[in-house]
Design a protein around this motif. Structure first.
Motif, PDB file in Angstrom:
ATOM      1  N   ILE A 125       0.513  -0.922  -0.348  1.00  8.52           N
ATOM      2  CA  ILE A 125      -0.264   0.282   0.082  1.00  8.52           C
ATOM      3  C   ILE A 125       0.431   1.301  -0.492  1.00  8.52           C
ATOM      4  N   THR A 126       1.592   1.299   1.356  1.00 11.41           N
ATOM      5  CA  THR A 126       3.069   2.622   0.551  1.00 11.41           C
ATOM      6  C   THR A 126       3.568   2.909  -0.371  1.00 11.41           C
ATOM      7  N   ALA A 127       4.360   1.483  -1.080  1.00 13.00           N
ATOM      8  CA  ALA A 127       4.697   2.009  -2.154  1.00 13.00           C
ATOM      9  C   ALA A 127       3.908   2.488  -3.162  1.00 13.00           C
ATOM     10  N   SER A 128       2.526   2.024  -3.155  1.00 15.69           N
ATOM     11  CA  SER A 128       1.757   2.596  -4.631  1.00 15.69           C
ATOM     12  C   SER A 128       1.426   3.936  -3.910  1.00 15.69           C
ATOM     13  N   ILE A 129       1.033   4.180  -3.080  1.00 19.51           N
ATOM     14  CA  ILE A 129       0.524   5.750  -2.724  1.00 19.51           C
ATOM     15  C   ILE A 129       1.858   6.423  -3.114  1.00 19.51           C
ATOM     16  N   SER A 130       3.358   6.523  -2.583  1.00 16.97           N
ATOM     17  CA  SER A 130       4.686   7.127  -3.464  1.00 16.97           C
ATOM     18  C   SER A 130       4.525   7.155  -4.332  1.00 16.97           C
ATOM     19  N   MET A 131       4.402   5.923  -5.157  1.00 12.03           N
ATOM     20  CA  MET A 131       4.396   5.650  -6.835  1.00 12.03           C
ATOM     21  C   MET A 131       3.219   6.456  -7.099  1.00 12.03           C
ATOM     22  N   SER A 156       0.252   0.719  -9.589  1.00 20.00           N
ATOM     23  CA  SER A 156       0.650   0.997  -9.155  1.00 20.00           C
ATOM     24  C   SER A 156       1.175  -0.067  -8.488  1.00 20.00           C
ATOM     25  N   MET A 157       0.211  -1.021  -7.255  1.00 17.31           N
ATOM     26  CA  MET A 157       0.445  -2.311  -6.511  1.00 17.31           C
ATOM     27  C   MET A 157       0.787  -3.365  -7.331  1.00 17.31           C
ATOM     28  N   ILE A 158       0.088  -3.259  -9.264  1.00 16.69           N
ATOM     29  CA  ILE A 158       0.252  -4.320  -9.502  1.00 16.69           C
ATOM     30  C   ILE A 158       2.300  -4.722  -9.762  1.00 16.69           C
ATOM     31  N   LEU A 159       2.821  -3.185 -10.521  1.00 14.34           N
ATOM     32  CA  LEU A 159       3.353  -2.656 -10.823  1.00 14.34           C
ATOM     33  C   LEU A 159       4.863  -3.331  -9.552  1.00 14.34           C
ATOM     34  N   PHE A 160       4.318  -3.184  -8.591  1.00 15.70           N
ATOM     35  CA  PHE A 160       4.588  -3.435  -7.330  1.00 15.70           C
ATOM     36  C   PHE A 160       5.172  -5.136  -6.567  1.00 15.70           C
ATOM     37  N   GLY A 161       3.804  -5.644  -7.148  1.00 16.45           N
ATOM     38  CA  GLY A 161       3.687  -6.876  -7.297  1.00 16.45           C
ATOM     39  C   GLY A 161       5.366  -7.673  -8.184  1.00 16.45           C
ATOM     40  N   VAL A 162       4.858  -7.140  -9.528  1.00 20.41           N
ATOM     41  CA  VAL A 162       6.043  -7.634 -10.441  1.00 20.41           C
ATOM     42  C   VAL A 162       7.505  -7.781 -10.182  1.00 20.41           C
ATOM     43  N   VAL A 316      11.206   6.301  -1.328  1.00 21.60           N
ATOM     44  CA  VAL A 316      10.611   5.252  -0.524  1.00 21.60           C
ATOM     45  C   VAL A 316      10.011   4.100  -1.309  1.00 21.60           C
ATOM     46  N   ALA A 317       9.849   4.904  -2.735  1.00 21.34           N
ATOM     47  CA  ALA A 317       9.481   3.391  -3.388  1.00 21.34           C
ATOM     48  C   ALA A 317      10.590   2.487  -2.819  1.00 21.34           C
ATOM     49  N   ILE A 318      11.390   2.871  -3.996  1.00 21.53           N
ATOM     50  CA  ILE A 318      12.994   2.191  -3.544  1.00 21.53           C
ATOM     51  C   ILE A 318      13.200   1.079  -2.485  1.00 21.53           C
ATOM     52  N   HIS A 319      13.512   1.992  -1.452  1.00 19.69           N
ATOM     53  CA  HIS A 319      13.010   1.285   0.232  1.00 19.69           C
ATOM     54  C   HIS A 319      12.340   0.739   0.643  1.00 19.69           C
ATOM     55  N   ILE A 320      11.439   0.761   0.532  1.00 23.81           N
ATOM     56  CA  ILE A 320      10.069  -0.308   0.669  1.00 23.81           C
ATOM     57  C   ILE A 320      10.355  -1.434  -0.277  1.00 23.81           C
ATOM     58  N   VAL A 321      10.484  -1.578  -1.256  1.00 28.83           N
ATOM     59  CA  VAL A 321      11.748  -2.433  -2.202  1.00 28.83           C
ATOM     60  C   VAL A 321      12.219  -3.620  -1.420  1.00 28.83           C
ATOM     61  N   TYR A 368       2.350 -16.282  -3.649  1.00 28.64           N
ATOM     62  CA  TYR A 368       2.344 -15.684  -2.153  1.00 28.64           C
ATOM     63  C   TYR A 368       2.321 -14.090  -2.405  1.00 28.64           C
ATOM     64  N   VAL A 369       3.035 -13.614  -3.198  1.00 31.21           N
ATOM     65  CA  VAL A 369       3.231 -12.003  -3.780  1.00 31.21           C
ATOM     66  C   VAL A 369       1.895 -11.548  -4.701  1.00 31.21           C
ATOM     67  N   ILE A 370       1.173 -12.592  -5.460  1.00 28.03           N
ATOM     68  CA  ILE A 370       0.111 -12.124  -5.843  1.00 28.03           C
ATOM     69  C   ILE A 370      -0.930 -12.098  -5.027  1.00 28.03           C
ATOM     70  N   LEU A 371      -1.006 -13.468  -3.996  1.00 23.49           N
ATOM     71  CA  LEU A 371      -1.973 -13.056  -3.014  1.00 23.49           C
ATOM     72  C   LEU A 371      -2.313 -11.765  -2.348  1.00 23.49           C
ATOM     73  N   LEU A 372      -0.803 -10.869  -2.005  1.00 21.55           N
ATOM     74  CA  LEU A 372      -0.814  -9.692  -1.327  1.00 21.55           C
ATOM     75  C   LEU A 372      -0.878  -9.440  -1.619  1.00 21.55           C
ATOM     76  N   THR A 373      -0.793  -8.742  -3.281  1.00 18.20           N
ATOM     77  CA  THR A 373      -1.175  -7.909  -3.415  1.00 18.20           C
ATOM     78  C   THR A 373      -2.452  -7.205  -4.048  1.00 18.20           C
ATOM     79  N   VAL A 374      -3.814  -8.877  -3.977  1.00 17.60           N
ATOM     80  CA  VAL A 374      -4.641  -8.936  -4.441  1.00 17.60           C
ATOM     81  C   VAL A 374      -5.275  -8.158  -2.736  1.00 17.60           C
ATOM     82  N   ILE A 375      -5.003  -8.759  -1.475  1.00 20.90           N
ATOM     83  CA  ILE A 375      -5.417  -8.179  -0.282  1.00 20.90           C
ATOM     84  C   ILE A 375      -5.322  -6.482   0.214  1.00 20.90           C
TER      85      ILE A 375
END
Length: 458
Positions: A125-131, A156-162, A316-321, A368-375
């Protein structure tokens, strides 16, 4: 050293027969800072707005001292039964198993891995907000400050998930040092930029409403809502210090000399001291700049200079990655170790002997990543999610288990002064966690009354 002494002369093996660990004070500090200075720092201006000038910073200091103290207790539990010469524990659950055992191990697993999962949702959520903040800044510049620049967070959430699917193929914590170093640098960078932008906005003046006790009760805020907001704000501070769940795994990366517990104590003190300075400065300066209108995510409140705000949000986005990986690796390791023991002859589970490719790792980590991205796309409530995660994880993982394991190791007399005040500390933190969880849950329920599923906007 404990373990198999016959291996002590083998320069490629540690005392437990595993590949020699290479972690140092610097890498451990970087791992901790990566875990500590994350999305939590961005909500602290809002937290001070809810708690006020005095209670906000004092609350941060209290959490810092408590976390530092209990982290020292936890560092001495890495080896069992002796903190220097005992046998290694590789995970937080292993430490609890050897010191407490029984039902407590299962409770620890639920608390630790549940919090790890929740933190990964929060980071998404945080990374997508920053993006999206980068896009919004340019929208405001083009269309004016009063323009409607809201947009969906889902892309942006989907990109972060990828990105996380790719990085999740890093085998284990020992391979993460470079990523933690980069993430730690990013966290210092965007925290410093936030401080600078807050100071510049404050210097610019303006009629910004600020109160000693934070946002006042009035027509727009009832006393009951103020109370729930305060509880949620305390939960946000707890989340900002909720890194104990990865400390044992970080300690397991350290090389044997000097003793791991000593290095870990030094790393924890350095990381918490640096983090707390940034936290208080960001919280106080952020509130001074925005007053009672302080945003939940500090960087989303700045509209210029554009290049600097863009750069800060990118950091922020890079850090959260990196932080996502620091938090998820213990969970990955737990599931894969359990699966390997359950099906020792399966080539799908155990791979072909190479450390970099494993079919089970590829499939399960990707799922796992896909599931959490959907959540995250379903429930993008930044501050309340942060508060609930902090409240749920702080007491059991940061306070209760370290204290109970310390008491078990030292066999401290039940009627002694130290035993009594340690139990009192645990009880106080439990009460605070319950109230914080209640406040955050109230906020989530309130948000759900107007929220449409998968229609998250920023």
């Amino acid at each position: 050293m404990g373990g198999n002494s016959s291996l002590s002369g083998n320069s490629k093996k540690d005392d437990d027969g595993k590949a020699k660990r290479t972690g140092t004070l610097m890498t451990a500090t970087a791992h901790i800072i990566t875990g500590v200075i994350g999305s939590g720092v961005l909500s602290l201006a809002w937290t001070v707005a809810e708690l006020g000038w005095i209670a906000g910073p004092l609350c941060m200091l209290a959490f810092a001292v408590i976390t530092w103290y209990t982290s020292i207790l936890l560092a001495d539990c890495y080896r069992h039964p002796h903190p220097v010469s005992g046998t290694r524990n590789y995970t937080y659950m292993d430490v609890v198993r050897n010191n407490l055992g029984g039902l407590q191990v299962k409770l620890c697993g639920i608390a630790q891995y549940g919090n790890l999962v929740g933190s990964n949702v929060g980071y998404t959520i945080t990374a997508s907000i920053s993006m999206m903040a980068i896009t919004k800044v340019h929208c405001y510049q083009k269309n004016g400050e009063n323009a409607d620049c809201s947009a969906s967070l889902n892309p942006s959430m989907i990109l972060f998930g990828v990105i996380q699917i790719i990085l999740s193929q890093i085998p284990n914590f020992n391979k993460l040092s470079w990523l933690s170093m980069v993430a730690a640098i990013m966290s210092f960078t965007y925290s410093s930029i936030s401080l600078g932008l807050s100071a510049a906005k404050l210097a610019g003046g303006g009629n910004i409403e600020k109160m000693l006790t934070g946002i006042p009760v009035g027509p727009d805020l009832s006393a009951m809502e103020k109370m729930w907001s305060i509880y949620s704000a305390v939960g946000n501070i707890a989340f900002a210090y909720s890194f104990s769940l990865i400390l044992v795994e970080i300690q397991d990366t350290l090389k044997s000399g000097p003793p791991e517990n000593k290095v870990m104590k030094d790393a924890t003190l350095i990381a918490i001291s640096i983090s707390t300075v940034f936290y208080i400065l960001c919280g106080v300066l952020g509130y001074a700049a925005f007053g009672n209108a302080a945003p939940g995510n500090l960087l989303t409140g700045f509209k210029g200079p554009i290049w600097l705000v863009d750069f800060a949000n990118l950091c922020v986005a890079i850090h959260i990655v990196g932080a996502y990986q620091v938090y998820v690796q213990p969970l990955y390791g737990f599931v894969e170790d359990w699966s390997s023991k359950k099906w020792p002859d399966s080539k799908f589970i155990n791979g072909n002997g190479t450390s970099w490719f494993n079919p089970f790792r590829l499939v399960w980590r990707t799922a796992y990543v896909i599931l959490l991205t959907v959540i995250a796309m379903m429930f993008p409530f930044f501050n309340d999610i942060m508060g609930l995660l902090g409240a749920a994880g702080f007491w059991p993982l940061t306070v209760y288990f370290p204290i109970e394991m310390y008491l078990s190791q030292t066999q401290l007399k039940r009627s002694s002064f130290k035993w009594i005040w340690l139990q009192a500390l645990s009880l106080i933190c439990l009460i605070v966690s319950i109230l914080s969880a209640a406040g955050s849950t109230y906020g989530i329920v309130k948000s759900l009354t107007t929220y449409k599923l998968f229609h998250a906007v920023s």
